[in-house]
Design a protein around this motif. Sequence first.
Motif, PDB file in Angstrom:
ATOM      1  N   ASP A  76      14.447  32.181 -44.327  1.00  0.00           N
ATOM      2  CA  ASP A  76      15.559  32.867 -44.096  1.00  0.00           C
ATOM      3  C   ASP A  76      15.210  34.365 -44.151  1.00  0.00           C
ATOM      4  OD1 ASP A  76      17.054  30.517 -43.866  1.00  0.00           O
ATOM      5  OD2 ASP A  76      18.167  31.170 -45.813  1.00  0.00           O
ATOM      6  N   ARG A  77      14.374  34.720 -44.810  1.00  0.00           N
ATOM      7  CA  ARG A  77      13.858  36.124 -44.861  1.00  0.00           C
ATOM      8  C   ARG A  77      13.140  36.685 -43.536  1.00  0.00           C
ATOM      9  NH1 ARG A  77      11.857  37.116 -49.815  1.00  0.00           N
ATOM     10  NH2 ARG A  77      13.712  38.155 -50.489  1.00  0.00           N
ATOM     11  N   SER A 131      16.616  26.368 -46.438  1.00  0.00           N
ATOM     12  CA  SER A 131      17.031  27.555 -45.629  1.00  0.00           C
ATOM     13  C   SER A 131      18.596  27.365 -45.369  1.00  0.00           C
ATOM     14  CB  SER A 131      16.326  27.262 -44.464  1.00  0.00           C
ATOM     15  OG  SER A 131      16.714  28.135 -43.154  1.00  0.00           O
ATOM     16  N   ASP A 172      19.877  39.407 -37.164  1.00  0.00           N
ATOM     17  CA  ASP A 172      20.797  40.481 -37.327  1.00  0.00           C
ATOM     18  C   ASP A 172      21.036  41.083 -35.713  1.00  0.00           C
ATOM     19  OD1 ASP A 172      22.722  42.496 -37.697  1.00  0.00           O
ATOM     20  OD2 ASP A 172      21.547  43.390 -39.297  1.00  0.00           O
ATOM     21  N   SER A 221      15.754  36.249 -40.659  1.00  0.00           N
ATOM     22  CA  SER A 221      16.756  37.260 -40.569  1.00  0.00           C
ATOM     23  C   SER A 221      16.372  38.770 -40.170  1.00  0.00           C
ATOM     24  CB  SER A 221      17.487  37.438 -42.122  1.00  0.00           C
ATOM     25  OG  SER A 221      16.354  37.996 -42.939  1.00  0.00           O
ATOM     26  N   LYS A 222      15.102  38.670 -39.905  1.00  0.00           N
ATOM     27  CA  LYS A 222      14.464  40.077 -39.665  1.00  0.00           C
ATOM     28  C   LYS A 222      15.023  40.315 -38.228  1.00  0.00           C
ATOM     29  CE  LYS A 222      10.765  40.746 -42.445  1.00  0.00           C
ATOM     30  NZ  LYS A 222      11.029  41.832 -43.260  1.00  0.00           N
ATOM     31  N   THR A 259      24.477  42.224 -42.043  1.00  0.00           N
ATOM     32  CA  THR A 259      23.238  41.860 -42.631  1.00  0.00           C
ATOM     33  C   THR A 259      22.954  41.271 -43.773  1.00  0.00           C
ATOM     34  OG1 THR A 259      22.566  44.038 -41.561  1.00  0.00           O
ATOM     35  CG2 THR A 259      21.062  43.214 -43.014  1.00  0.00           C
ATOM     36  N   GLU A 260      23.744  41.466 -44.672  1.00  0.00           N
ATOM     37  CA  GLU A 260      23.903  40.915 -46.143  1.00  0.00           C
ATOM     38  C   GLU A 260      24.199  39.457 -45.751  1.00  0.00           C
ATOM     39  OE1 GLU A 260      24.634  44.401 -49.336  1.00  0.00           O
ATOM     40  OE2 GLU A 260      26.160  43.472 -48.217  1.00  0.00           O
ATOM     41  N   MET A 279      17.089  34.022 -51.631  1.00  0.00           N
ATOM     42  CA  MET A 279      17.051  33.659 -50.214  1.00  0.00           C
ATOM     43  C   MET A 279      15.563  32.826 -49.977  1.00  0.00           C
ATOM     44  SD  MET A 279      17.053  35.975 -46.722  1.00  0.00           S
ATOM     45  CE  MET A 279      16.292  37.348 -47.217  1.00  0.00           C
ATOM     46  N   GLY A 291       8.564  37.222 -45.829  1.00  0.00           N
ATOM     47  CA  GLY A 291       8.974  35.778 -45.708  1.00  0.00           C
ATOM     48  C   GLY A 291       7.994  34.676 -45.680  1.00  0.00           C
ATOM     49  N   GLU A 338      21.560  36.543 -45.110  1.00  0.00           N
ATOM     50  CA  GLU A 338      20.787  36.171 -46.221  1.00  0.00           C
ATOM     51  C   GLU A 338      21.450  34.987 -46.957  1.00  0.00           C
ATOM     52  OE1 GLU A 338      19.958  39.185 -48.699  1.00  0.00           O
ATOM     53  OE2 GLU A 338      18.685  40.353 -46.946  1.00  0.00           O
ATOM     54  N   GLN A 339      23.101  34.743 -46.769  1.00  0.00           N
ATOM     55  CA  GLN A 339      23.807  33.924 -47.283  1.00  0.00           C
ATOM     56  C   GLN A 339      24.694  33.177 -46.104  1.00  0.00           C
ATOM     57  OE1 GLN A 339      26.272  35.887 -50.493  1.00  0.00           O
ATOM     58  NE2 GLN A 339      24.802  37.261 -50.371  1.00  0.00           N
TER      59      GLN A 339
END
Length: 202
Positions: free
Chosen positions: A5-6, A193, A13, A9-10, A41-42, A1, A144, A45-46
């Motif tokens: 994105d990390r 990203s 979600d 993504s925090k 949540t996963e 990832m 990230g 990341e995708q």
Amino acid sequence: MAGLDRLLSKHLDHIIQENLGDKTIQKVENRLVEKYGITLTESIEQFQKLDSVLREFFGAGAVGLEKRFLENICNVKTTSDNSRILINNSILTKIILEAFGDIDKKRIMDILSSDALIISQIIEKCDIAQTSGYRKINSLIDDGLLVPSGYVSASDGKKVTKYRSVFDNVKIEIVRNDVKIAIRLAKEEFEASSVLSVCTQA
């Protein structure tokens, strides 16, 4: 990832759950598990996988939803050579301010804005203690703010990861308790990203 994105993504979600409501989230999550074997949540990341499922439920309306999700975190302005992201999420602002408020972390990010280095080189160049150096570097990676950028071969033949800062440049402006953070990304970081590539599409 991608590192960005990390970072995004925090909070993405939570924003998605806030916007869609419990029943819809449950349906989306069930479909993600059925189709890809991943949770909501996963899927962040995708993001292309989440996009695919959202389109099943909302059709073309998924594009508007995804843009709204992203706008709750940041505004993106792109030019031909880079992208500027204006952070408008208080939690992300706090993560970035805390990183730049720590002298060692700021030094680490400054050095890695122009060069990718392995952790031992970072600690040596920044002249920080090894234990706290590893802890601070790992914290920046988890947030990230640092991303993998290639490898070097060690003397024993093992590959060692090099890291660089996710930002080319950060501008922090404080006006009467209002903090504005503008981040400039290199084109390759923007393209890496999945969140930005999906949420900023026309």
